[in-house]
Design a protein around this motif. Structure first.
Motif, mmCIF file in Angstrom:
data_model
loop_
_atom_site.group_PDB
_atom_site.id
_atom_site.type_symbol
_atom_site.label_atom_id
_atom_site.label_comp_id
_atom_site.label_asym_id
_atom_site.label_seq_id
_atom_site.Cartn_x
_atom_site.Cartn_y
_atom_site.Cartn_z
ATOM 1 N N LEU A 1 -0.243 -4.945 2.262
ATOM 2 C CA LEU A 1 -1.079 -5.620 1.315
ATOM 3 C C LEU A 1 -0.488 -6.082 0.093
ATOM 4 C CD1 LEU A 1 -3.525 -2.844 1.239
ATOM 5 C CD2 LEU A 1 -3.547 -5.226 2.459
ATOM 6 N N TYR A 2 0.874 -5.301 -0.044
ATOM 7 C CA TYR A 2 1.682 -5.904 -1.225
ATOM 8 C C TYR A 2 3.106 -5.613 -1.257
ATOM 9 C CZ TYR A 2 3.053 -5.249 -7.062
ATOM 10 O OH TYR A 2 3.867 -5.094 -7.878
ATOM 11 N N ARG A 3 3.960 -6.213 -1.899
ATOM 12 C CA ARG A 3 5.558 -6.316 -1.851
ATOM 13 C C ARG A 3 6.347 -6.913 -3.163
ATOM 14 N NH1 ARG A 3 8.081 -8.406 3.134
ATOM 15 N NH2 ARG A 3 8.114 -7.025 4.268
ATOM 16 N N ASP A 4 7.190 -5.655 -3.700
ATOM 17 C CA ASP A 4 7.875 -6.897 -4.412
ATOM 18 C C ASP A 4 8.837 -5.802 -4.915
ATOM 19 O OD1 ASP A 4 7.407 -3.997 -6.142
ATOM 20 O OD2 ASP A 4 6.206 -4.423 -7.133
ATOM 21 N N ARG A 5 10.170 -6.208 -5.747
ATOM 22 C CA ARG A 5 10.951 -5.573 -5.015
ATOM 23 C C ARG A 5 11.394 -3.719 -5.869
ATOM 24 N NH1 ARG A 5 15.649 -8.864 -7.027
ATOM 25 N NH2 ARG A 5 14.673 -11.160 -6.653
ATOM 26 N N VAL A 6 10.250 -3.197 -5.875
ATOM 27 C CA VAL A 6 10.539 -2.039 -6.313
ATOM 28 C C VAL A 6 9.255 -1.329 -5.496
ATOM 29 C CG1 VAL A 6 9.931 0.063 -7.269
ATOM 30 C CG2 VAL A 6 10.780 -2.468 -8.439
ATOM 31 N N ALA A 7 8.780 -2.224 -4.723
ATOM 32 C CA ALA A 7 8.266 -0.934 -3.656
ATOM 33 C C ALA A 7 6.709 -1.643 -2.841
ATOM 34 C CB ALA A 7 6.792 -0.148 -4.973
ATOM 35 N N GLU A 8 6.085 -1.152 -1.693
ATOM 36 C CA GLU A 8 5.571 -1.605 -0.876
ATOM 37 C C GLU A 8 4.392 -0.989 -0.596
ATOM 38 O OE1 GLU A 8 7.334 -2.217 2.928
ATOM 39 O OE2 GLU A 8 8.743 -3.872 1.667
ATOM 40 N N ILE A 9 3.212 -1.356 -0.771
ATOM 41 C CA ILE A 9 1.657 -0.771 -0.087
ATOM 42 C C ILE A 9 1.360 -1.843 1.046
ATOM 43 C CG2 ILE A 9 -0.149 -0.831 -1.459
ATOM 44 C CD1 ILE A 9 0.120 -1.269 -3.665
ATOM 45 N N TRP A 10 0.484 -0.554 2.394
ATOM 46 C CA TRP A 10 0.657 -0.775 3.217
ATOM 47 C C TRP A 10 -0.959 0.186 3.318
ATOM 48 C CZ3 TRP A 10 3.289 -3.727 7.535
ATOM 49 C CH2 TRP A 10 5.055 -3.991 6.425
ATOM 50 N N GLY A 11 -1.454 -0.712 4.480
ATOM 51 C CA GLY A 11 -3.085 -0.563 4.465
ATOM 52 C C GLY A 11 -3.554 -0.681 6.327
ATOM 53 N N ARG A 12 -4.261 0.467 6.328
ATOM 54 C CA ARG A 12 -5.032 0.641 7.614
ATOM 55 C C ARG A 12 -5.006 -1.145 7.934
ATOM 56 N NH1 ARG A 12 -3.408 4.471 11.050
ATOM 57 N NH2 ARG A 12 -2.957 6.702 10.472
ATOM 58 N N ASP B 1 -8.983 2.966 -2.914
ATOM 59 C CA ASP B 1 -9.232 4.292 -2.580
ATOM 60 C C ASP B 1 -8.995 5.055 -1.634
ATOM 61 O OD1 ASP B 1 -11.130 3.464 -1.241
ATOM 62 O OD2 ASP B 1 -12.811 3.998 -2.593
ATOM 63 N N GLY B 2 -8.771 6.083 -0.730
ATOM 64 C CA GLY B 2 -8.691 6.647 -0.104
ATOM 65 C C GLY B 2 -7.022 7.855 -0.017
ATOM 66 N N LYS B 3 -6.797 7.890 1.071
ATOM 67 C CA LYS B 3 -5.496 8.844 1.020
ATOM 68 C C LYS B 3 -4.402 8.193 1.886
ATOM 69 C CE LYS B 3 -8.293 11.781 4.833
ATOM 70 N NZ LYS B 3 -8.674 12.194 6.081
ATOM 71 N N LEU B 4 -3.392 8.679 0.712
ATOM 72 C CA LEU B 4 -2.264 7.644 0.468
ATOM 73 C C LEU B 4 -0.978 8.914 0.572
ATOM 74 C CD1 LEU B 4 -0.904 5.171 -0.673
ATOM 75 C CD2 LEU B 4 -0.757 6.818 -3.267
ATOM 76 N N VAL B 5 -0.173 7.903 1.089
ATOM 77 C CA VAL B 5 1.252 8.606 1.977
ATOM 78 C C VAL B 5 2.210 8.291 0.295
ATOM 79 C CG1 VAL B 5 2.990 8.679 3.402
ATOM 80 C CG2 VAL B 5 0.880 8.755 4.273
ATOM 81 N N VAL C 1 -0.031 3.538 2.468
ATOM 82 C CA VAL C 1 1.294 3.953 1.931
ATOM 83 C C VAL C 1 1.734 3.182 1.103
ATOM 84 C CG1 VAL C 1 3.690 4.354 3.409
ATOM 85 C CG2 VAL C 1 0.920 3.995 4.392
ATOM 86 N N LEU C 2 2.505 3.805 -0.038
ATOM 87 C CA LEU C 2 3.034 3.317 -0.977
ATOM 88 C C LEU C 2 4.615 3.996 -1.139
ATOM 89 C CD1 LEU C 2 3.175 1.963 -3.901
ATOM 90 C CD2 LEU C 2 2.743 4.283 -4.630
ATOM 91 N N ILE C 3 5.508 3.158 -0.311
ATOM 92 C CA ILE C 3 6.925 3.902 -0.404
ATOM 93 C C ILE C 3 7.910 2.585 -1.646
ATOM 94 C CG2 ILE C 3 6.423 3.495 2.184
ATOM 95 C CD1 ILE C 3 8.335 1.193 2.861
ATOM 96 N N ASP C 4 9.411 3.278 -1.457
ATOM 97 C CA ASP C 4 9.982 2.952 -2.534
ATOM 98 C C ASP C 4 11.454 1.895 -1.778
ATOM 99 O OD1 ASP C 4 12.625 2.679 -4.219
ATOM 100 O OD2 ASP C 4 12.331 4.737 -4.865
ATOM 101 N N ARG C 5 11.535 1.131 -1.994
ATOM 102 C CA ARG C 5 12.056 0.117 -1.013
ATOM 103 C C ARG C 5 13.707 0.290 -0.728
ATOM 104 N NH1 ARG C 5 10.469 -4.587 0.412
ATOM 105 N NH2 ARG C 5 12.583 -5.759 -0.258
ATOM 106 N N LEU C 6 13.759 1.922 -2.012
ATOM 107 C CA LEU C 6 15.120 1.783 -1.834
ATOM 108 C C LEU C 6 15.372 2.664 -0.389
ATOM 109 C CD1 LEU C 6 15.777 3.559 -5.784
ATOM 110 C CD2 LEU C 6 16.906 1.531 -4.604
ATOM 111 N N TYR C 7 14.739 2.926 0.199
ATOM 112 C CA TYR C 7 15.057 4.403 1.428
ATOM 113 C C TYR C 7 14.764 3.077 2.576
ATOM 114 C CZ TYR C 7 14.976 7.967 -1.468
ATOM 115 O OH TYR C 7 14.612 9.250 -2.947
ATOM 116 N N GLU C 8 15.635 3.074 3.381
ATOM 117 C CA GLU C 8 15.500 1.957 4.291
ATOM 118 C C GLU C 8 14.246 2.646 5.457
ATOM 119 O OE1 GLU C 8 15.539 -1.150 6.544
ATOM 120 O OE2 GLU C 8 16.344 -0.889 4.407
#
Length: 586
Positions: A518-529, A415-419, A491-498
């Motif tokens: 914290l998380y990575r698959d073929r579609v998305a990445e999740i980063w945390g503080r 939870d918290g503030k998400l980009v 931060v939740l990012i779309d891996r299509l965007y370099e």
């Protein structure tokens, strides 16, 4: 030599044969119309998920739950307390109602029925103008093919419905204009009512007001030019209708504030938004649009029917707008649907035989007639099956949306503030609110200041080869600013965007990184503080064994709305034993 019995039975046999032929001909005619109608329905059943649909439903649900219309931005930490001008309120209520009472399949069926009602009104107008129904339906295939890319479950659908209503009203109100210069006033006064509804449903009302103004202005000009004694009372009455339509745009919760916001918003370029760019050959709609313009233009040049110069001028103006902004192609399609069919038939010539031709029967042998009818019935059956299969599915593609990443966040109670990446932000709101608030989402400048809009696209796109437009107060491009503004924690990012990937990778490779993967698959990445998720003393510490790097493809789909399954256990890790901490670089 013919016997009396033979001579008596020959006419009867011939009569029966003619009756059978006529029945087969009628069956073939109605079957052809049905096949054409089903062909028009297919583009209107498009079952792709619009990225903003989650948000539209959520905002309406929030309004209903709170009992009052939100006036400031919700679900965000970068624009808290900032004014929110939502010009899609009625559309969002309709989508929320559909979600609650119809479900995904029901919403798709309702969308198709609404689209077919618009197409039927086009055919009706075309027939009223003397067009053969077959030729009208053939032209509708061209129109609906161009509508297809825009026919998603989104507020823009109501703009199409209201535009159709406006064009029907104008046609019926001025149906005797060229012969008698008469106007059906009770009909034309329905226009301000449509505008009042439209202004509360979608920003496309501006196009509607422009079409109404141009149409009424053209008719007033005709009165002035074509009459020796100008009918000033009639011209004044038409002008009064136009003024009433303008006044109807004030019937909204924000009054003039909506118009001030629109004046500012529409003067700012939007190179980051695909629909606001000019059509490009790589766009799916480009070649159908070009073909439609070619056929419509050729029909207007070759027609033997009277050309209505007011309609032609309006059509040219909207075509010009569609050449500048992709999203206006839909309005060109609507105008062509109502105005071009008679000219299309005239240019093509009368290709279909009348019922009296050959006594209303096929000029074919009986077995060929029956084979044609059977083939047509097979085509109709296949069309019906295809439509049924498409309408039963409203899929969220795991390869396009972060279904697994969102499930990971729900499982780990992040939870918290998400980009979040722009196209995924409203999905994240629907799936994770109120535990998560967003930096920016698809509401764009309706509830976000320009500074916030620009810093998000700085992160997502960078300089974009100089194609960006930014506000004068946004400062230089800085892709890392979004990671500081408001102190986001995820931060939740779309891996299509370099560009965001490179920024986050650089952040993670620092000697004392602020962010940890914290998380990575073929579609998305999740980063945390790091201070929150990488510090063993933190209550939110996530050990390496709970972090996921899963190189497997994200295949398959889940039914909309694809919200996460809430569970107390670490469901994702248990279902994917190979998805453990690794050094795999995807």
């Amino acid at each position: 030599m013919t016997t009396p019995l033979e001579s008596a039975t020959e006419p009867t046999s011939q009569s029966n044969s003619d009756e059978i032929a006529r029945r087969e001909f009628r069956l073939f005619k109605w079957g052809t119309l049905l096949a054409l109608a089903l062909g028009c329905a297919w583009p209107l059943t498009l079952n792709l998920v619009d990225p903003d649909l989650w948000g539209h439903v959520q905002y309406a649900q929030d309004w209903l739950a709170e009992g009052q219309l939100p006036r400031t931005a919700s679900h965000t930490f970068t624009a808290e307390g900032y004014r929110w001008i939502n010009h899609e309120n009625l559309a969002e209520l309709a989508l929320a109602f559909g979600h609650e009472h119809l479900g995904g399949t029901g919403m798709l069926v309702a969308k198709c029925l609404v689209g077919m009602a618009v197409v039927l009104s086009m055919v009706w107008i075309a027939v009223c103008r003397g067009t053969n129904p077959y030729m009208a339906w053939v032209w509708m295939l061209v129109v609906t093919t161009n509508l297809q890319p825009f026919f998603l479950l989104r507020p823009q659908l109501l703009s199409f419905v209201y535009c159709a209503l406006v064009l029907v009203i104008l046609d019926r109100a001025f149906c005797h204009w060229h012969e008698q210069r008469t106007v059906r006033w009770p009909v034309v006064w329905m226009l301000p009512v449509v505008v009042a509804l439209w202004v509360n449903s979608h920003g496309g009302f501006l196009a509607g007001v422009a079409i109404i103004g141009a149409y009424l202005g053209g008719r007033i000009l005709e009165l002035i030019i074509n009459r020796k004694n100008v009918a000033w009372s009639k011209a004044g009455h038409l002008a009064l209708v136009g003024v009433a339509c303008l006044a109807a745009t004030l019937v909204n919760p924000y009054g003039l504030e909506l118009h001030r916001w629109l004046a500012t918003s529409l003067t700012q370029p939007r190179p980051e938004i695909t629909e606001w760019l000019a059509p490009h050959p790589s766009d799916p709609v480009f070649w159908p649009w070009l073909a439609m313009l070619g056929i419509a233009g050729g029909s207007l040049l070759a027609t033997s029917k009277r050309r209505d110069w007011v309609e032609v001028v309006i059509l040219l103006l909207v075509v010009w707008q569609s050449a500048m902004h992709l999203r206006h192609v839909a309005f060109v399609s609507l105008l062509c649907g109502y105005w071009i069919a008679p000219h299309f038939q005239s240019a093509m010539g009368c290709l279909l035989p009348s019922e009296s031709t050959n006594g209303g029967k096929f000029a074919l042998s009986p077995w060929m007639r029956r084979s044609a009818v059977i083939a047509l019935l097979v085509v109709i059956a296949l069309q019906s099956f295809a439509l049924d299969e498409r309408l039963k599915r409203f899929p969220v593609d795991r390869g396009l949306y972060p279904v697994d990443a969102i499930q990971f966040m729900a499982d780990r109670h992040l939870d918290g503030k998400l980009v979040a990446s722009f196209n995924w932000a409203q999905y994240a709101i629907a799936a994770l609110a109120p535990d998560v608030t967003l930096a920016f989402d698809g509401r764009y400048d309706t509830c976000y200041p320009t500074e916030v809009v620009d810093m998000h696209f700085d992160f997502l796109l960078g300089e974009a080869n100089g194609k960006r437009w930014r506000g004068p107060d946004s400062g230089p491009i800085d892709g890392r600013r979004v990671l500081k503004y408001g102190e986001p924690e995820l931060v939740l990012i779309d891996r299509l965007y370099e560009h965001p990937r490179s920024i986050m990778r650089a952040e993670g490779e620092k000697e004392n990184p602020d962010w940890v993967l914290l998380y990575r698959d073929r579609v998305a990445e999740i980063w945390g503080r790091s201070y929150r998720f990488d510090d063993p003393t933190s209550p939110d510490y996530m050990p390496l064994s709970q972090r996921v790097q899963d190189p497997s493809p994200r295949e398959g789909e889940v039914p909309w709305p694809a919200l996460p399954i809430r569970s107390e256990s670490n469901q994702l890790a248990s279902e994917n034993p190979q998805a453990v901490q690794s050094d795999v670089q995807l």
